[in-house]
Motif scaffolding. Structure first.
Motif, PDB file in Angstrom:
ATOM      1  N   ILE A  67       0.887  -1.157   0.000  1.00  0.00           N
ATOM      2  CA  ILE A  67       0.000   0.000   0.000  1.00  0.00           C
ATOM      3  C   ILE A  67       0.926   1.208   0.000  1.00  0.00           C
ATOM      4  N   LYS A  68       0.741   2.080  -0.961  1.00  0.00           N
ATOM      5  CA  LYS A  68       1.612   3.249  -1.104  1.00  0.00           C
ATOM      6  C   LYS A  68       1.100   4.431  -0.286  1.00  0.00           C
ATOM      7  N   SER A  69       1.957   4.918   0.575  1.00  0.00           N
ATOM      8  CA  SER A  69       1.688   6.112   1.370  1.00  0.00           C
ATOM      9  C   SER A  69       3.022   6.599   1.896  1.00  0.00           C
ATOM     10  N   THR A  70       3.430   7.759   1.489  1.00  0.00           N
ATOM     11  CA  THR A  70       4.737   8.268   1.885  1.00  0.00           C
ATOM     12  C   THR A  70       4.929   8.233   3.395  1.00  0.00           C
ATOM     13  N   VAL A  71       3.954   8.736   4.129  1.00  0.00           N
ATOM     14  CA  VAL A  71       4.078   8.809   5.587  1.00  0.00           C
ATOM     15  C   VAL A  71       4.055   7.420   6.217  1.00  0.00           C
ATOM     16  N   MET A  72       3.040   6.617   5.879  1.00  0.00           N
ATOM     17  CA  MET A  72       2.911   5.297   6.497  1.00  0.00           C
ATOM     18  C   MET A  72       4.054   4.365   6.088  1.00  0.00           C
ATOM     19  N   ASN A  73       4.489   4.413   4.845  1.00  0.00           N
ATOM     20  CA  ASN A  73       5.624   3.593   4.419  1.00  0.00           C
ATOM     21  C   ASN A  73       6.871   3.954   5.219  1.00  0.00           C
ATOM     22  N   PHE A  74       7.070   5.249   5.429  1.00  0.00           N
ATOM     23  CA  PHE A  74       8.218   5.717   6.198  1.00  0.00           C
ATOM     24  C   PHE A  74       8.162   5.208   7.637  1.00  0.00           C
ATOM     25  N   TYR A  75       7.017   5.399   8.291  1.00  0.00           N
ATOM     26  CA  TYR A  75       6.908   5.000   9.691  1.00  0.00           C
ATOM     27  C   TYR A  75       6.997   3.489   9.877  1.00  0.00           C
ATOM     28  N   MET A  76       6.320   2.723   9.070  1.00  0.00           N
ATOM     29  CA  MET A  76       6.304   1.271   9.253  1.00  0.00           C
ATOM     30  C   MET A  76       7.643   0.630   8.918  1.00  0.00           C
ATOM     31  N   ALA A  77       8.429   1.248   8.038  1.00  0.00           N
ATOM     32  CA  ALA A  77       9.746   0.709   7.683  1.00  0.00           C
ATOM     33  C   ALA A  77      10.679   0.676   8.892  1.00  0.00           C
ATOM     34  N   LYS A  78      10.402   1.504   9.883  1.00  0.00           N
ATOM     35  CA  LYS A  78      11.259   1.592  11.068  1.00  0.00           C
ATOM     36  C   LYS A  78      11.044   0.442  12.046  1.00  0.00           C
ATOM     37  N   TYR A  79       9.942  -0.286  11.905  1.00  0.00           N
ATOM     38  CA  TYR A  79       9.586  -1.295  12.897  1.00  0.00           C
ATOM     39  C   TYR A  79       9.777  -2.716  12.382  1.00  0.00           C
ATOM     40  N   SER A  80      10.095  -3.607  13.291  1.00  0.00           N
ATOM     41  CA  SER A  80      10.177  -5.026  12.953  1.00  0.00           C
ATOM     42  C   SER A  80       8.751  -5.579  12.858  1.00  0.00           C
ATOM     43  N   ASP A  81       8.624  -6.742  12.258  1.00  0.00           N
ATOM     44  CA  ASP A  81       7.313  -7.382  12.177  1.00  0.00           C
ATOM     45  C   ASP A  81       6.758  -7.643  13.573  1.00  0.00           C
ATOM     46  N   GLU A  82       7.621  -8.011  14.509  1.00  0.00           N
ATOM     47  CA  GLU A  82       7.179  -8.263  15.890  1.00  0.00           C
ATOM     48  C   GLU A  82       6.647  -6.991  16.532  1.00  0.00           C
ATOM     49  N   GLU A  83       7.326  -5.884  16.328  1.00  0.00           N
ATOM     50  CA  GLU A  83       6.857  -4.613  16.883  1.00  0.00           C
ATOM     51  C   GLU A  83       5.511  -4.224  16.276  1.00  0.00           C
TER      52      GLU A  83
END
Length: 99
Positions: A67-83
């Motif tokens: 799902i393309k979203s500049t903000v959400m892609n940026f934020y979620m990239a910082k977290y592990s799958d477990e987080e």
């Protein structure tokens, strides 16, 4: 100072996923989606209308850029799958407004 706070948060996630950490991880979400998950930033479903599984699938899709979203892609990239799993669990169990 902000760098020290970010480093502290990152290191603490490596050792513990207690309730306060889940709250910390999810707090950034509330900045855009509201404390009761009542706001939609893209005109689609509200977080308050989603269950744990739907939240998890959505967050992972943002992380993997399905799902393309500049903000959400940026934020979620910082977290592990477990987080992300822990965030979905925490968010889905919060009191949500159903106005």
């Amino acid at each position: 100072m902000k760098v020290l706070i970010c480093i502290f948060l990152f290191v603490s996630t490596l050792f513990s996923m207690d309730k306060s950490m889940k709250e910390e991880l999810a707090s950034a979400c509330a900045n855009c989606h509201g404390v009761s998950w009542e706001l939609s930033t893209n005109g689609e479903r509200l977080v308050s209308d989603m269950n744990e599984y739907e939240i998890l699938v959505s967050l992972l899709a943002y992380k993997n850029k399905k799902i393309k979203s500049t903000v959400m892609n940026f934020y979620m990239a910082k977290y592990s799958d477990e987080e992300i799993e822990q965030m979905a669990k925490y968010i889905s169990h919060q009191e949500k407004s159903k106005d």
